[in-house]
Design a protein around this motif. Structure first.
Motif, PDB file in Angstrom:
ATOM      1  N   UNK A   1     -49.758 -82.331  -9.240  1.00 24.78           N
ATOM      2  CA  UNK A   1     -50.403 -82.729  -7.996  1.00 24.78           C
ATOM      3  C   UNK A   1     -49.725 -82.116  -6.774  1.00 24.78           C
ATOM      4  N   UNK A   2     -48.543 -81.560  -6.947  1.00 24.79           N
ATOM      5  CA  UNK A   2     -47.790 -81.061  -5.805  1.00 24.79           C
ATOM      6  C   UNK A   2     -47.176 -79.698  -6.064  1.00 24.79           C
ATOM      7  N   UNK A   3     -47.846 -78.843  -6.823  1.00 26.50           N
ATOM      8  CA  UNK A   3     -47.283 -77.557  -7.195  1.00 26.50           C
ATOM      9  C   UNK A   3     -46.972 -76.695  -5.986  1.00 26.50           C
ATOM     10  N   UNK A   4     -47.771 -76.850  -4.934  1.00 23.06           N
ATOM     11  CA  UNK A   4     -47.547 -76.010  -3.775  1.00 23.06           C
ATOM     12  C   UNK A   4     -46.277 -76.348  -3.019  1.00 23.06           C
ATOM     13  N   UNK A   5     -45.661 -77.504  -3.312  1.00 23.33           N
ATOM     14  CA  UNK A   5     -44.486 -77.952  -2.578  1.00 23.33           C
ATOM     15  C   UNK A   5     -43.190 -77.722  -3.334  1.00 23.33           C
ATOM     16  N   UNK A   6     -43.256 -77.094  -4.505  1.00 24.39           N
ATOM     17  CA  UNK A   6     -42.048 -76.893  -5.300  1.00 24.39           C
ATOM     18  C   UNK A   6     -41.823 -75.423  -5.579  1.00 24.39           C
ATOM     19  N   UNK A   7     -40.556 -75.020  -5.580  1.00 22.77           N
ATOM     20  CA  UNK A   7     -40.225 -73.668  -5.991  1.00 22.77           C
ATOM     21  C   UNK A   7     -40.190 -73.622  -7.509  1.00 22.77           C
ATOM     22  N   UNK A   8     -40.112 -72.401  -8.055  1.00 19.49           N
ATOM     23  CA  UNK A   8     -40.067 -72.252  -9.506  1.00 19.49           C
ATOM     24  C   UNK A   8     -38.834 -72.940 -10.089  1.00 19.49           C
ATOM     25  N   UNK A   9     -37.672 -72.774  -9.415  1.00 20.68           N
ATOM     26  CA  UNK A   9     -36.437 -73.393  -9.900  1.00 20.68           C
ATOM     27  C   UNK A   9     -36.524 -74.911  -9.864  1.00 20.68           C
ATOM     28  N   UNK A  10     -37.106 -75.452  -8.794  1.00 23.05           N
ATOM     29  CA  UNK A  10     -37.279 -76.899  -8.707  1.00 23.05           C
ATOM     30  C   UNK A  10     -38.234 -77.406  -9.784  1.00 23.05           C
ATOM     31  N   UNK A  11     -39.248 -76.607 -10.041  1.00 30.03           N
ATOM     32  CA  UNK A  11     -40.238 -76.965 -11.061  1.00 30.03           C
ATOM     33  C   UNK A  11     -39.561 -77.082 -12.427  1.00 30.03           C
ATOM     34  N   UNK A  12     -38.709 -76.120 -12.765  1.00 28.14           N
ATOM     35  CA  UNK A  12     -38.001 -76.154 -14.044  1.00 28.14           C
ATOM     36  C   UNK A  12     -37.043 -77.338 -14.090  1.00 28.14           C
ATOM     37  N   UNK A  13     -36.314 -77.552 -12.997  1.00 24.24           N
ATOM     38  CA  UNK A  13     -35.322 -78.620 -12.976  1.00 24.24           C
ATOM     39  C   UNK A  13     -35.949 -80.003 -13.071  1.00 24.24           C
ATOM     40  N   UNK A  14     -37.169 -80.149 -12.574  1.00 29.43           N
ATOM     41  CA  UNK A  14     -37.813 -81.460 -12.541  1.00 29.43           C
ATOM     42  C   UNK A  14     -38.582 -81.794 -13.810  1.00 29.43           C
ATOM     43  N   UNK A  15     -38.577 -80.885 -14.783  1.00 29.27           N
ATOM     44  CA  UNK A  15     -39.334 -81.163 -16.000  1.00 29.27           C
ATOM     45  C   UNK A  15     -38.703 -82.323 -16.762  1.00 29.27           C
ATOM     46  N   UNK A  16     -39.497 -82.993 -17.569  1.00 29.83           N
ATOM     47  CA  UNK A  16     -38.988 -84.100 -18.379  1.00 29.83           C
ATOM     48  C   UNK A  16     -38.324 -83.526 -19.622  1.00 29.83           C
ATOM     49  N   UNK A  17     -37.047 -83.818 -19.803  1.00 29.94           N
ATOM     50  CA  UNK A  17     -36.313 -83.282 -20.943  1.00 29.94           C
ATOM     51  C   UNK A  17     -36.725 -83.985 -22.223  1.00 29.94           C
ATOM     52  N   UNK A  18     -36.967 -83.188 -23.245  1.00 27.20           N
ATOM     53  CA  UNK A  18     -37.242 -83.701 -24.592  1.00 27.20           C
ATOM     54  C   UNK A  18     -36.071 -83.269 -25.464  1.00 27.20           C
ATOM     55  N   UNK A  19     -35.234 -84.208 -25.835  1.00 23.38           N
ATOM     56  CA  UNK A  19     -33.980 -83.863 -26.500  1.00 23.38           C
ATOM     57  C   UNK A  19     -34.188 -83.306 -27.902  1.00 23.38           C
ATOM     58  N   UNK A  20     -35.303 -83.625 -28.539  1.00 27.33           N
ATOM     59  CA  UNK A  20     -35.579 -83.046 -29.851  1.00 27.33           C
ATOM     60  C   UNK A  20     -35.741 -81.535 -29.752  1.00 27.33           C
ATOM     61  N   UNK A  21     -36.520 -81.095 -28.775  1.00 23.96           N
ATOM     62  CA  UNK A  21     -36.717 -79.662 -28.592  1.00 23.96           C
ATOM     63  C   UNK A  21     -35.477 -78.999 -27.990  1.00 23.96           C
ATOM     64  N   UNK A  22     -34.727 -79.734 -27.184  1.00 21.55           N
ATOM     65  CA  UNK A  22     -33.499 -79.171 -26.633  1.00 21.55           C
ATOM     66  C   UNK A  22     -32.495 -78.865 -27.744  1.00 21.55           C
ATOM     67  N   UNK A  23     -32.421 -79.748 -28.744  1.00 20.28           N
ATOM     68  CA  UNK A  23     -31.524 -79.499 -29.874  1.00 20.28           C
ATOM     69  C   UNK A  23     -31.977 -78.281 -30.678  1.00 20.28           C
ATOM     70  N   UNK A  24     -33.297 -78.128 -30.839  1.00 23.61           N
ATOM     71  CA  UNK A  24     -33.826 -76.959 -31.537  1.00 23.61           C
ATOM     72  C   UNK A  24     -33.457 -75.675 -30.795  1.00 23.61           C
ATOM     73  N   UNK A  25     -33.630 -75.696 -29.478  1.00 19.27           N
ATOM     74  CA  UNK A  25     -33.311 -74.516 -28.669  1.00 19.27           C
ATOM     75  C   UNK A  25     -31.827 -74.191 -28.748  1.00 19.27           C
ATOM     76  N   UNK A  26     -30.989 -75.222 -28.705  1.00 15.44           N
ATOM     77  CA  UNK A  26     -29.548 -75.013 -28.792  1.00 15.44           C
ATOM     78  C   UNK A  26     -29.158 -74.378 -30.120  1.00 15.44           C
ATOM     79  N   UNK A  27     -29.761 -74.854 -31.210  1.00 17.48           N
ATOM     80  CA  UNK A  27     -29.443 -74.324 -32.537  1.00 17.48           C
ATOM     81  C   UNK A  27     -29.796 -72.848 -32.657  1.00 17.48           C
ATOM     82  N   UNK A  28     -30.806 -72.393 -31.901  1.00 13.51           N
ATOM     83  CA  UNK A  28     -31.248 -70.998 -31.996  1.00 13.51           C
ATOM     84  C   UNK A  28     -30.489 -70.058 -31.058  1.00 13.51           C
TER      85      UNK A  28
END
Length: 387
Positions: A14-41
């Motif tokens: 709803x507010x994409x125009x008000x966020x930078x790309x870096x802010x957009x990435x930082x504000x994402x909801x972390x899913x620890x299951x996928x984070x562990x998969x990414x770390x393992x790779x």
């Protein structure tokens, strides 16, 4: 994650125009299951260029020779530290100068790939998504492992199927080639993978991460988006004219939904239903995607998950995973899992003396210097610390 940050992530659409790309990435909801998969790779991702070089050579390669061919950045404490962390994948050989090869176990797992017939179908689908039904060969080379193509796919798949593919010089870039699809589009009947799980016409299966807060306003926006018609990944589209770049809000939403469909299908073609964002982005122009692909992944957290571990952006297709494991596995994906497991084991169970080469490299300054010639960077690509 603080509640305020979770709310911000849920409202990004709803507010994409008000966020930078870096802010957009930082504000994402972390899913620890996928984070562990990414770390393992991560170690495998960092070592992939080195692994490819070793596979291409039948004999062990001397570290100084590798230094000249591959300016890799593996670890801030030097490449030998990295290599010794994974003795089940890399075999260091004495005497000095040290040479390197893959272990038989790793080489066997890396050799598992699709058959030429299956690889031809995958490549056919990939090219069929292109607006011009063609792709740069170098772009395909960047994702050959993700697509489970054979090592010699240029010969066994491309030249082996002249009724489907044709290679031609790239008129825009000397010494490069374009891969063309010569099959008749009228005979193609490709069904996108989304059709297998689509809950309703035009809709995508949504699986939001645990704890993701869905506001009433957000639910309404998602419902409207799900009903929005779009052009499928294999439907013929006409490039937009070169006039004004301004488009209506509805037109941009349709462009975005088409991009979602293409990304969904691309990820469905990959072995592990994941790919580095940078690798997918190189197809953006060829697929006719006119929106920012990273924003597409972030704006649709019920369909994709974007991990940014060590600034390595990797996107996963959510519906293809259940509790961190692929819903549908095959010989190739199982081999990849075993390879990652070999790296995760590190030196556990092998003792301090993994090999005479490892002892020699750890005991002499000359060996350490040889490694420094191989990779001499303090700004590491990957911080792999011993546990």
């Amino acid at each position: 994650m603080p509640l305020s940050l979770r709310v911000a992530a849920a409202r990004l659409l709803l507010a994409r125009g008000k966020t930078t790309s870096a802010q957009h990435v930082a504000a994402r909801h972390l899913d620890h299951t996928f984070e562990r998969l990414a770390t393992a790779h991560l170690p495998l991702v960092a070592a992939s260029p080195l692994i490819d070089a070793l596979r291409a050579c039948p004999e062990p390669l001397a570290l100084p020779d590798l230094a000249r061919r591959l300016p890799l950045r593996l670890h801030r404490r030097g490449p030998l530290h990295f290599l010794r962390l994974f003795p089940r994948v890399f075999h260091l050989r004495a005497p000095l100068p040290l040479s390197l090869s893959l272990t038989p176990a790793a080489a066997g797992l890396l050799a598992v790939a699709s058959s030429p017939a299956d690889a031809a179908r995958t490549l056919h689908r990939l090219l069929a998504m292109s607006v011009s039904r063609s792709l740069p060969l170098r772009a395909v080379f960047r994702v050959w492992r993700e697509l489970a193509l054979p090592d010699d796919f240029e010969d066994s798949v491309v030249e082996g199927h002249p009724h489907l593919f044709r290679l031609a010089p790239n008129p825009d870039e000397p010494n490069t080639h374009i891969l063309h699809l010569v099959a008749d589009p009228a005979t193609e009947e490709f069904t996108p993978a989304v059709e297998k799980t689509r809950p309703d016409r035009y809709a995508f299966k949504l699986q939001f991460p645990p704890g993701f807060r869905l506001t009433k306003e957000y639910r309404k926006k998602v419902k409207e988006w799900q009903l929005l018609p779009y052009t499928g990944p294999y439907q013929v589209v006409s490039p937009r004219g070169g006039g004004s770049k301004r488009v209506s809000k509805l037109a941009r939403r349709k462009m975005e939904k088409r991009a979602v469909g293409i990304a969904h299908e691309f990820l469905s073609l990959t072995v592990e239903k994941m790919v580095e964002v940078e690798k997918f982005s190189q197809f953006r122009k060829w697929f006719g995607i006119e929106v920012n692909v990273r924003d597409v992944f972030l704006d649709h957290p019920g369909i994709f998950y974007l991990s940014a571990k060590r600034k390595q952006h990797t996107v996963f297709l959510r519906e293809m995973y259940d509790r961190g494991k692929l819903v549908e596995s095959n010989d190739v994906s199982e081999a990849r899992v075993k390879l990652v497991e070999l790296m995760l084991l590190r030196r556990r169970g092998l003792g301090n003396a993994n090999s005479s080469a490892n002892m020699a490299s750890g005991a002499t300054a000359d060996a350490r210097g040889s490694g420094d010639d191989f990779v001499k960077h303090e700004d590491c690509l990957l911080d792999v610390s011993e546990k």
